[in-house]
Design a protein around this motif. Structure first.
Motif, PDB file in Angstrom:
ATOM      1  N   THR A  50       0.832  -1.203   0.000  1.00 18.08           N
ATOM      2  CA  THR A  50       0.000   0.000   0.000  1.00 18.08           C
ATOM      3  C   THR A  50       0.866   1.252   0.000  1.00 18.08           C
ATOM      4  N   ALA A  51       2.032   1.191   0.624  1.00 15.82           N
ATOM      5  CA  ALA A  51       2.904   2.359   0.740  1.00 15.82           C
ATOM      6  C   ALA A  51       3.834   2.547  -0.459  1.00 15.82           C
ATOM      7  N   SER A  52       3.913   1.570  -1.349  1.00 20.67           N
ATOM      8  CA  SER A  52       4.959   1.560  -2.375  1.00 20.67           C
ATOM      9  C   SER A  52       4.527   2.141  -3.711  1.00 20.67           C
ATOM     10  N   ASN A  53       5.527   2.624  -4.438  1.00 24.11           N
ATOM     11  CA  ASN A  53       5.338   3.002  -5.835  1.00 24.11           C
ATOM     12  C   ASN A  53       5.517   1.809  -6.760  1.00 24.11           C
ATOM     13  N   THR A  54       6.459   0.942  -6.387  1.00 25.23           N
ATOM     14  CA  THR A  54       6.810  -0.153  -7.290  1.00 25.23           C
ATOM     15  C   THR A  54       7.263  -1.372  -6.510  1.00 25.23           C
ATOM     16  N   VAL A  55       7.277  -2.515  -7.197  1.00 26.69           N
ATOM     17  CA  VAL A  55       7.601  -3.801  -6.580  1.00 26.69           C
ATOM     18  C   VAL A  55       8.674  -4.500  -7.406  1.00 26.69           C
ATOM     19  N   VAL A  56       9.646  -5.093  -6.730  1.00 32.05           N
ATOM     20  CA  VAL A  56      10.608  -5.993  -7.358  1.00 32.05           C
ATOM     21  C   VAL A  56      10.344  -7.387  -6.807  1.00 32.05           C
ATOM     22  N   VAL A  57      10.212  -8.362  -7.699  1.00 32.11           N
ATOM     23  CA  VAL A  57       9.855  -9.729  -7.303  1.00 32.11           C
ATOM     24  C   VAL A  57      11.045 -10.656  -7.548  1.00 32.11           C
ATOM     25  N   PRO A  58      11.813 -10.982  -6.495  1.00 32.71           N
ATOM     26  CA  PRO A  58      12.905 -11.940  -6.673  1.00 32.71           C
ATOM     27  C   PRO A  58      12.355 -13.358  -6.733  1.00 32.71           C
ATOM     28  N   THR A  59      12.947 -14.173  -7.584  1.00 38.17           N
ATOM     29  CA  THR A  59      12.505 -15.557  -7.704  1.00 38.17           C
ATOM     30  C   THR A  59      13.672 -16.400  -8.176  1.00 38.17           C
ATOM     31  N   GLN A  60      13.433 -17.678  -8.332  1.00 43.62           N
ATOM     32  CA  GLN A  60      14.444 -18.591  -8.852  1.00 43.62           C
ATOM     33  C   GLN A  60      13.846 -19.375 -10.010  1.00 43.62           C
ATOM     34  N   ALA A  61      14.703 -19.933 -10.811  1.00 42.83           N
ATOM     35  CA  ALA A  61      14.235 -20.707 -11.959  1.00 42.83           C
ATOM     36  C   ALA A  61      13.889 -22.124 -11.506  1.00 42.83           C
ATOM     37  N   ASP A  62      12.782 -22.236 -10.752  1.00 49.78           N
ATOM     38  CA  ASP A  62      12.317 -23.559 -10.345  1.00 49.78           C
ATOM     39  C   ASP A  62      10.796 -23.614 -10.441  1.00 49.78           C
ATOM     40  N   LEU A  63      10.263 -24.808 -10.396  1.00 50.89           N
ATOM     41  CA  LEU A  63       8.840 -25.030 -10.639  1.00 50.89           C
ATOM     42  C   LEU A  63       7.961 -24.341  -9.597  1.00 50.89           C
ATOM     43  N   TYR A  64       8.390 -24.359  -8.337  1.00 54.26           N
ATOM     44  CA  TYR A  64       7.566 -23.804  -7.266  1.00 54.26           C
ATOM     45  C   TYR A  64       7.436 -22.285  -7.365  1.00 54.26           C
ATOM     46  N   SER A  65       8.402 -21.647  -8.018  1.00 54.88           N
ATOM     47  CA  SER A  65       8.333 -20.197  -8.168  1.00 54.88           C
ATOM     48  C   SER A  65       7.132 -19.783  -9.006  1.00 54.88           C
ATOM     49  N   LEU A  66       6.732 -20.626  -9.948  1.00 58.94           N
ATOM     50  CA  LEU A  66       5.567 -20.311 -10.778  1.00 58.94           C
ATOM     51  C   LEU A  66       4.311 -20.210  -9.918  1.00 58.94           C
ATOM     52  N   LYS A  67       4.177 -21.123  -8.970  1.00 54.08           N
ATOM     53  CA  LYS A  67       3.029 -21.103  -8.062  1.00 54.08           C
ATOM     54  C   LYS A  67       3.042 -19.834  -7.213  1.00 54.08           C
ATOM     55  N   GLY A  68       4.202 -19.473  -6.698  1.00 52.41           N
ATOM     56  CA  GLY A  68       4.310 -18.276  -5.874  1.00 52.41           C
ATOM     57  C   GLY A  68       3.940 -17.018  -6.621  1.00 52.41           C
ATOM     58  N   LEU A  69       4.298 -16.945  -7.895  1.00 49.87           N
ATOM     59  CA  LEU A  69       3.991 -15.753  -8.678  1.00 49.87           C
ATOM     60  C   LEU A  69       2.506 -15.640  -8.963  1.00 49.87           C
ATOM     61  N   PHE A  85      16.686 -27.151 -18.209  1.00 45.23           N
ATOM     62  CA  PHE A  85      15.575 -26.922 -17.283  1.00 45.23           C
ATOM     63  C   PHE A  85      15.454 -25.436 -16.937  1.00 45.23           C
ATOM     64  N   THR A  86      16.590 -24.797 -16.633  1.00 45.35           N
ATOM     65  CA  THR A  86      16.571 -23.373 -16.290  1.00 45.35           C
ATOM     66  C   THR A  86      15.997 -22.551 -17.431  1.00 45.35           C
ATOM     67  N   LYS A  87      16.377 -22.875 -18.650  1.00 48.00           N
ATOM     68  CA  LYS A  87      15.867 -22.128 -19.803  1.00 48.00           C
ATOM     69  C   LYS A  87      14.356 -22.318 -19.954  1.00 48.00           C
ATOM     70  N   ALA A  88      13.884 -23.537 -19.698  1.00 44.24           N
ATOM     71  CA  ALA A  88      12.450 -23.812 -19.827  1.00 44.24           C
ATOM     72  C   ALA A  88      11.649 -23.067 -18.760  1.00 44.24           C
ATOM     73  N   ILE A  89      12.147 -23.085 -17.515  1.00 43.03           N
ATOM     74  CA  ILE A  89      11.441 -22.395 -16.438  1.00 43.03           C
ATOM     75  C   ILE A  89      11.492 -20.881 -16.643  1.00 43.03           C
ATOM     76  N   THR A  90      12.614 -20.385 -17.140  1.00 43.17           N
ATOM     77  CA  THR A  90      12.717 -18.948 -17.421  1.00 43.17           C
ATOM     78  C   THR A  90      11.675 -18.526 -18.439  1.00 43.17           C
ATOM     79  N   SER A  91      11.473 -19.344 -19.455  1.00 49.74           N
ATOM     80  CA  SER A  91      10.444 -19.053 -20.453  1.00 49.74           C
ATOM     81  C   SER A  91       9.053 -19.029 -19.822  1.00 49.74           C
ATOM     82  N   ALA A  92       8.807 -19.975 -18.915  1.00 51.51           N
ATOM     83  CA  ALA A  92       7.513 -20.019 -18.225  1.00 51.51           C
ATOM     84  C   ALA A  92       7.339 -18.806 -17.313  1.00 51.51           C
ATOM     85  N   LEU A  93       8.421 -18.372 -16.666  1.00 49.84           N
ATOM     86  CA  LEU A  93       8.354 -17.182 -15.821  1.00 49.84           C
ATOM     87  C   LEU A  93       8.039 -15.935 -16.642  1.00 49.84           C
ATOM     88  N   GLU A  94       8.588 -15.885 -17.839  1.00 47.87           N
ATOM     89  CA  GLU A  94       8.310 -14.742 -18.716  1.00 47.87           C
ATOM     90  C   GLU A  94       6.830 -14.703 -19.102  1.00 47.87           C
TER      91      GLU A  94
END
Length: 254
Positions: free
Chosen positions: A136-155, A189-198
């Motif tokens: 509520t107080a912010s102008n912008t958000v940075v979302v750190p994540t990793q190239a793994d399957l569970y990160s997709l669920k978190g996003l 695997f990292t390349k595939a998950i990165t594509s999914a994150l995009e």
């Protein structure tokens, strides 16, 4: 003054590391930075290795028993810290039934609006009142994540949270981007998950930062030494990654 929240509802994604990268990196550009630690584990607070009292923390700020100027301590010449305490675990219970409790931090920031160029907020890996205050107080958000399957669920969960905040308490909230850490470009695997994150970034109406932070022991070593990565390993490859991210972020914001 630009207010940035570093958040992801999944744990272990590098929120504290990203907060430190951004604080030190932006301060190196001559900007005055305030780090606000809202995580009950207080890892950002611990990492600056400066003395403070648990009785003068963001818990007292959010429960109305202290003002923001009263809890701020000096971390470096250009960085100040509003430290956290384990008492933050009680926050949701204590704020239950309060009127518009998600606006407490936004109102508190008015007291320092002319003192800082950037405020960076480290958050816990959950959807609680601390996170709602940060968003509520912010102008912008940075979302750190990793190239793994569970990160997709978190996003996916974060996308729902951000949309709720934009509807109810901060319609101008913007997501600067998703930052992939502990990146290994050599694996399929990292390349595939990165594509999914995009693809997932589209749900957040944002993009994945082009800059990615590789896996490197120097990051943990610098934190163990209570040093900025820029001082600990100034010529390291991971430091180049981090500087590239800072440059990309600042270019987007400006």
């Amino acid at each position: 003054m630009k207010v940035i929240t570093v958040t992801n509802q999944k744990g272990g994604t590098g929120k504290t590391s990203t907060t430190l990268f951004m604080a030190y990196g932006i301060a190196r550009q001559g900007k005055k930075v305030l780090v606000i630690d809202l995580d009950q584990q207080a890892d950002s607070s611990f990492s600056f290795h400066v003395p403070y009292e648990d009785s003068q923390s963001t818990f007292q700020l959010l429960t109305g028993t202290a003002t923001l100027p009263e809890i701020i301590v000096n971390a470096t010449d250009k960085i100040n810290l509003a430290p956290a305490s384990p008492d933050l675990s009680q926050l949701d219970l204590l704020l239950a039934g309060k009127l518009d409790p998600q606006f407490i931090l936004k109102d508190a920031l008015k007291a320092v609006s002319d003192k800082y160029d950037y405020i960076i907020i480290d958050t816990p890996p959950s959807l609680n009142m601390a996170v709602l205050n940060a968003l509520t107080a912010s102008n912008t958000v940075v979302v750190p994540t990793q190239a793994d399957l569970y990160s997709l669920k978190g996003l996916n969960e974060l996308a729902q949270t951000v949309e709720g905040i934009k509807r109810r308490s901060n319609p101008d909230l913007d997501i600067a981007g998703i930052l992939i850490g502990r990146y290994n470009a050599r694996t399929v695997f990292t390349k595939a998950i990165t594509s999914a994150l995009e693809e997932m970034a589209g749900q957040l109406h944002t993009t994945v930062f082009k800059s990615k932070i590789r896996e490197a022991i120097a990051v943990k070593e610098s934190q163990n030494a209570f040093k900025s990565i820029f001082d600990y390993d100034p010529h390291g490859k991971v430091t180049e990654d981090i500087q590239a991210f800072i440059d990309e972020f600042m270019e987007k914001e400006n």
